[in-house]
Design a protein around this motif. Structure first.
Motif, PDB file in Angstrom:
ATOM      1  N   ARG A  23       0.822  -1.234  -0.122  1.00 17.23           N
ATOM      2  CA  ARG A  23       0.138   0.046  -0.002  1.00 17.23           C
ATOM      3  C   ARG A  23       0.859   1.295  -0.001  1.00 17.23           C
ATOM      4  O   ARG A  23       0.326   2.312  -0.865  1.00 17.23           O
ATOM      5  N   GLN A  24       1.861   1.238   0.811  1.00 19.36           N
ATOM      6  CA  GLN A  24       2.840   2.399   0.728  1.00 19.36           C
ATOM      7  C   GLN A  24       3.424   2.673  -0.399  1.00 19.36           C
ATOM      8  O   GLN A  24       3.596   3.879  -0.990  1.00 19.36           O
ATOM      9  N   ARG A  25       4.032   1.577  -1.187  1.00 28.76           N
ATOM     10  CA  ARG A  25       4.509   1.608  -2.553  1.00 28.76           C
ATOM     11  C   ARG A  25       3.439   2.400  -3.332  1.00 28.76           C
ATOM     12  O   ARG A  25       4.028   2.967  -4.236  1.00 28.76           O
ATOM     13  N   VAL A  26       2.289   1.795  -3.328  1.00 26.11           N
ATOM     14  CA  VAL A  26       1.263   2.357  -4.309  1.00 26.11           C
ATOM     15  C   VAL A  26       0.897   3.901  -4.010  1.00 26.11           C
ATOM     16  O   VAL A  26       0.861   4.645  -4.908  1.00 26.11           O
ATOM     17  N   LEU A  27       0.896   4.326  -2.946  1.00 24.83           N
ATOM     18  CA  LEU A  27       0.617   5.705  -2.452  1.00 24.83           C
ATOM     19  C   LEU A  27       2.084   6.586  -2.999  1.00 24.83           C
ATOM     20  O   LEU A  27       1.807   7.730  -3.204  1.00 24.83           O
ATOM     21  N   ALA A  28       3.091   6.042  -2.825  1.00 18.44           N
ATOM     22  CA  ALA A  28       4.445   6.700  -3.200  1.00 18.44           C
ATOM     23  C   ALA A  28       4.221   6.664  -4.669  1.00 18.44           C
ATOM     24  O   ALA A  28       4.572   7.946  -5.291  1.00 18.44           O
ATOM     25  N   ALA A  29       3.776   5.773  -5.509  1.00 13.80           N
ATOM     26  CA  ALA A  29       3.767   5.718  -6.958  1.00 13.80           C
ATOM     27  C   ALA A  29       2.739   6.900  -7.233  1.00 13.80           C
ATOM     28  O   ALA A  29       3.173   7.606  -8.510  1.00 13.80           O
ATOM     29  N   LEU A  30       1.788   6.944  -6.669  1.00 12.81           N
ATOM     30  CA  LEU A  30       0.617   7.873  -6.816  1.00 12.81           C
ATOM     31  C   LEU A  30       1.299   9.347  -6.771  1.00 12.81           C
ATOM     32  O   LEU A  30       0.985  10.200  -7.533  1.00 12.81           O
ATOM     33  N   ALA A  31       1.985   9.489  -5.627  1.00 15.25           N
ATOM     34  CA  ALA A  31       2.691  11.041  -5.494  1.00 15.25           C
ATOM     35  C   ALA A  31       3.730  11.166  -6.418  1.00 15.25           C
ATOM     36  O   ALA A  31       3.553  12.258  -6.716  1.00 15.25           O
ATOM     37  N   GLU A  32       4.507  10.280  -6.916  1.00 15.93           N
ATOM     38  CA  GLU A  32       5.513  10.625  -8.031  1.00 15.93           C
ATOM     39  C   GLU A  32       4.743  11.062  -9.322  1.00 15.93           C
ATOM     40  O   GLU A  32       5.371  11.991  -9.868  1.00 15.93           O
TER      41      GLU A  32
END
Length: 197
Positions: A23-32
């Motif tokens: 989930r944290q990786r998905v949120l980071a990918a969205l932010a990037e």
């Protein structure tokens, strides 16, 4: 209710921790993606985060965030605002929907015509005679079909003109955005000094 065995409990906690990391990786990918203005779609975010798309479909809140970010218009590099407005994207979508509806009508018309041709072929091969006015009706149908084709071509030409005008409008807006001064107060002050001289 009895508590699960230690091995089962350890597996459950490991799975929860793995889900949290993904989930944290998905949120980071969205932010990037939001930061660099790159494509936002389920496939693109899943690829960027290193997760499977089914993971996103199982977590509806993440899927909703992806769809919400994808609905936002892309930004111009340099952070000068959207390249196109939401209204222009909606207008393009409405035009595409209208074209799809026209094509669906055209397909139904072609299917009906094919059915008539096949029916007439079976009719002729079976030896059953047709009504006396078949040729007149067929000529009328041909004339009407030609009129419909002419009108569809005119509509297509107008759609092409409208698309070209929209593209030119977007290009002009992009040029205006690039030509806008970095400090409008300074340019206004300089213009004021020129007027006083």
């Amino acid at each position: 209710m009895t508590s699960p065995e230690p091995a089962v409990q350890a597996m459950l906690e490991g799975r929860r921790a793995d889900t949290g990391r993904r989930r944290q990786r998905v949120l980071a990918a969205l932010a990037e993606a939001a930061k660099d203005g790159s494509q936002t779609s389920v496939a693109a975010i899943a690829r960027r985060a290193g997760v499977d798309r089914t993971f996103l479909y199982r977590h509806r809140d993440l899927l909703g965030q992806i769809h919400a970010q994808a609905a936002e218009p892309p930004t111009v590099p340099g952070g000068r605002g959207p390249a196109v407005s939401r209204a222009s994207l909606q207008a393009d979508l409405a035009a595409a929907d209208a074209r799809t509806a026209r094509l669906a009508v055209h397909i139904r018309r072609l299917e009906s015509r094919l059915s008539q041709v096949l029916g007439e072929q079976v009719w002729r091969e079976s030896g059953i005679a047709g009504p006396n006015d078949t040729e007149q009706l067929q000529a009328r149908i041909t004339t009407l079909e030609q009129q419909v084709i002419d009108l569809e071509l005119k509509i297509q030409d107008r759609d092409d003109d409208l698309a070209a005008a929209r593209a030119a409008n977007r290009e002009l807006m992009a040029q205006l955005n690039r030509a806008a001064p970095a400090n409008p107060l300074a340019s206004n002050e300089a213009a004021g000094h020129r007027l006083l001289e």
